[in-house]
Design a protein around this motif. Sequence first.
Motif, mmCIF file in Angstrom:
data_model
loop_
_atom_site.group_PDB
_atom_site.id
_atom_site.type_symbol
_atom_site.label_atom_id
_atom_site.label_comp_id
_atom_site.label_asym_id
_atom_site.label_seq_id
_atom_site.Cartn_x
_atom_site.Cartn_y
_atom_site.Cartn_z
ATOM 1 N N LEU A 128 40.240 50.007 15.359
ATOM 2 C CA LEU A 128 41.110 49.329 16.320
ATOM 3 C C LEU A 128 41.385 50.225 17.516
ATOM 4 C CD1 LEU A 128 43.800 48.056 13.799
ATOM 5 C CD2 LEU A 128 42.345 46.546 15.139
ATOM 6 N N VAL A 129 41.581 49.592 18.664
ATOM 7 C CA VAL A 129 42.112 50.263 19.846
ATOM 8 C C VAL A 129 43.435 49.574 20.156
ATOM 9 C CG1 VAL A 129 41.801 50.804 22.285
ATOM 10 C CG2 VAL A 129 39.819 50.807 20.743
ATOM 11 N N LEU A 130 44.515 50.353 20.208
ATOM 12 C CA LEU A 130 45.854 49.804 20.403
ATOM 13 C C LEU A 130 46.387 50.203 21.775
ATOM 14 C CD1 LEU A 130 47.329 50.676 16.893
ATOM 15 C CD2 LEU A 130 46.076 48.633 17.581
ATOM 16 N N PRO A 148 41.008 52.839 10.606
ATOM 17 C CA PRO A 148 41.225 53.828 11.670
ATOM 18 C C PRO A 148 41.572 53.167 12.997
ATOM 19 C CG PRO A 148 38.883 53.632 11.179
ATOM 20 C CD PRO A 148 39.608 52.851 10.116
ATOM 21 N N PHE A 149 42.441 53.820 13.756
ATOM 22 C CA PHE A 149 42.761 53.279 15.077
ATOM 23 C C PHE A 149 42.934 54.392 16.102
ATOM 24 C CE2 PHE A 149 46.938 53.592 12.949
ATOM 25 C CZ PHE A 149 47.690 54.284 13.886
ATOM 26 N N MET A 303 36.001 58.744 19.044
ATOM 27 C CA MET A 303 37.075 59.066 18.106
ATOM 28 C C MET A 303 37.072 58.136 16.905
ATOM 29 S SD MET A 303 40.219 59.956 20.698
ATOM 30 C CE MET A 303 41.087 61.363 20.059
ATOM 31 N N LEU A 304 36.798 56.866 17.139
ATOM 32 C CA LEU A 304 36.738 55.917 16.026
ATOM 33 C C LEU A 304 35.615 56.286 15.064
ATOM 34 C CD1 LEU A 304 37.448 52.448 17.693
ATOM 35 C CD2 LEU A 304 38.879 53.665 16.036
ATOM 36 N N ALA A 305 34.482 56.714 15.615
ATOM 37 C CA ALA A 305 33.357 57.120 14.758
ATOM 38 C C ALA A 305 33.738 58.315 13.898
ATOM 39 C CB ALA A 305 32.143 57.455 15.633
#
Length: 333
Positions: A128-130, A148-149, A303-305
């Motif tokens: 996710l991107v918040l 993960p976010f 970063m998510l990876a």
Amino acid sequence: MNDKRVRIVDIAEALGLSTATVSNVIHGKTKKISDETVKRVQELLEEKQYIPSMAGILLAQNDSRIIGVVINNHEKYEGRVLEDGFIASCLNSLSEEIDRNGYFMMVKTTREWNEIPRFASMWNMDGLVLIGFCDSDYKKLRENMHIPFVIYDGFLDEQGKMANIVVDSRSGGELVGRYLIGKGHQSVLCISDNDVCTDLERYQGLKKILPKAELMIIPMQKEEREDFYLSHLEMIRKFSAIFAVSDYYAVDMMNFLKSQQIQIPEDISIVGFDDTELGKMVQPALTTIRQDSHERAREALKMLAKLKHGQNCGDTIKIKVSLVERASVKAII
């Protein structure tokens, strides 16, 4: 093709198989199914032009390839959060980067943090991107969600294991201060709808260079702002330049000043922040601080990876900013 949608149970009954077997073939889980059975199922699926449920396929897989982007539908957007220039720019860059990495993007707007875990688990999301939530929301999500976010512009008291990508707001304010001094401006007003977090940092950066710069907190609601500006017009006229913490508020102020026959930049100079399309289209074109939304999107996917592979990346990455000079500032030296 038949008007009636073909179901898994129809395929199973026609072949004398269980629905589980047919479902496993559709979802690629064929290790325990004979090649002959797989072929029979695939041939009938093709013949009947079976259209699978994408949601079902994604939920059945361990890797959905979906990145969710969740945006705080804050009251200041007045129900138009996806029309906001900054938000639209973020979504555009994220869409390109997510697609380039072989993922799909799903967007949700909400004011409630507790809707996010349900949204993410419903689609078996990879990450996710918040955007736009507060520190307490992020902490609750970290405690209640395993997906993960990455956070955009989080203002976190304790970093913990949360990945945060921020624009260098303080440096942006300093750039504005140096630029305005170079143009001869000493009397500068900063406008914002709050005095916390990133907006405060932008003002603090300006004030570091221009210690006499003042901050004016404006209403979030457009109708209220116009009355507010009118009641503070005499004060506003005292400043030779205005720094708005967003292009939206800069253009909003420009329109108000024009309605009062105050010319820009002849009477008052204006500087914004974000470098959105809105600032390029207004007349005079807006001098502003540019933040690289594409770089931020690239960092978000990186970063998510890392988070997906169990790497602790509870760091803050700062995106550098630059000043874009257009026509909304006048030299008074």
